[in-house]
Design an enzyme around this catalytic site. Structure first.
Site, PDB file in Angstrom:
ATOM      1  N   PRO A   2       1.569  -5.271   1.135  1.00 24.75           N
ATOM      2  CA  PRO A   2       1.390  -6.617   0.590  1.00 24.75           C
ATOM      3  C   PRO A   2       2.734  -7.277   0.298  1.00 24.75           C
ATOM      4  CG  PRO A   2      -0.114  -5.078  -0.449  1.00 24.75           C
ATOM      5  CD  PRO A   2       0.840  -4.252   0.375  1.00 24.75           C
ATOM      6  N   GLU A   3       2.889  -8.496   0.789  1.00 24.27           N
ATOM      7  CA  GLU A   3       4.103  -9.265   0.550  1.00 24.27           C
ATOM      8  C   GLU A   3       3.771 -10.380  -0.442  1.00 24.27           C
ATOM      9  OE1 GLU A   3       6.004 -10.331   4.269  1.00 24.27           O
ATOM     10  OE2 GLU A   3       5.242  -8.533   5.247  1.00 24.27           O
TER      11      GLU A   3
END
Length: 275
Positions: A2-3
């Site tokens: 996840p960014e």
């Protein structure tokens, strides 16, 4: 992993459900997930605290609690944080269950077990490893054209490697670096200091636009990422280059290439992003 857009989406979906509730108990099935303090103290210190608001710093999710404490969560590769009814079947690899004061639960699952949590006094957050060295927020007020022009000119580093550096810009990862470089028409192996003022402006605008679009589309899901309600994101279909090796570029029709830059796969269009 996840960014920024995915963590921001988790934050937004959980915020409307969690604010005002308190932790009535914690079932910690995998103590190594907790970095600070010791597992037993983590559980006892967290129990009874009220959730006041949620925040995000780079790829870190933050739950700001009563008593001036903050629960910090990094989802890493496969971490999921999902709000659930206690009657919902427990997923495999559920390592932490937070019991909430309304009877519902907040569940943390992580297949690869790389995610981490810590609980610390809020005033100490900026001194903690991982948080203290984070760079500017790309959707924040301090991320400006002037910042980019000044910083790029003094860095003899390839663009892909620089944009992945969390001490430079916080929250970017492989997906959104590749997408930003494509939107700006820049090759991932270009040296930062060689960019013209016009190219620097294009990159600055591309980063903000790509991240904003991804947040609006609730993040990018391939295998593991879901938001705080357990729903996948909608941004995958809008990707221009990432994970599209051999497929035609949406701009020019040429096949997307993949190379290794800074130890990471980098997807780009050789026609639209020339060295």
């Amino acid at each position: 992993m996840p960014e920024l857009p995915e963590v921001e989406t988790v934050k937004r979906t959980l915020e409307k459900k969690l604010v005002g509730l308190a932790f009535e108990g914690i079932h910690l099935h995998m103590p190594k997930i907790v970095r600070l303090p010791q597992a037993q103290e983590f559980v006892s210190s967290l129990t009874g605290r009220k959730i006041l608001r949620l925040g995000r710093r780079g790829k870190y999710l933050m739950l700001h609690l009563s008593g001036n404490y903050t629960l910090v969560i990094h989802l890493r590769m496969t971490g999921r944080l999902v709000y659930a009814n206690p009657d919902t079947p427990m997923e495999k690899h559920t390592h932490v269950v937070f019991l909430l004061s309304n009877g519902d639960q907040l569940r943390y699952t992580d297949i690869r077990q790389f995610g981490r949590m810590l609980l610390a006094p809020t005033p100490e957050l900026d001194t903690l490893p991982g948080l203290r060295d984070l760079g500017v927020e790309p959707l924040g007020e301090h991320f400006t054209r002037e910042f980019m022009k000044k910083e790029l000119k003094r860095r003899r580093t390839r663009l892909k490697a620089l944009l992945l550096d969390q001490s430079f810009i916080a929250g970017l990862g492989n997906i959104y670096v590749d997408e930003s470089l494509h939107r700006a028409g820049l090759h991932p192996e270009r040296l930062a200091m060689d960019l013209t003022p016009r190219e620097t402006t294009r990159l600055f605008q591309a980063i903000k636009e790509v991240l904003t679009d991804a947040v609006n589309n609730r993040g990018t899901s391939f295998r593991d990422y879901v938001d705080g309600e357990g729903r996948p994101g909608n941004n995958k279909e809008r990707l221009q280059v990432y994970s599209r090796e051999g497929l035609p570029c949406h701009k020019c029709g040429k096949p997307i290439h993949r190379i290794r830059v800074a130890g990471r796969s980098s997807f780009f269009c050789p026609q639209c992003q020339k060295v």
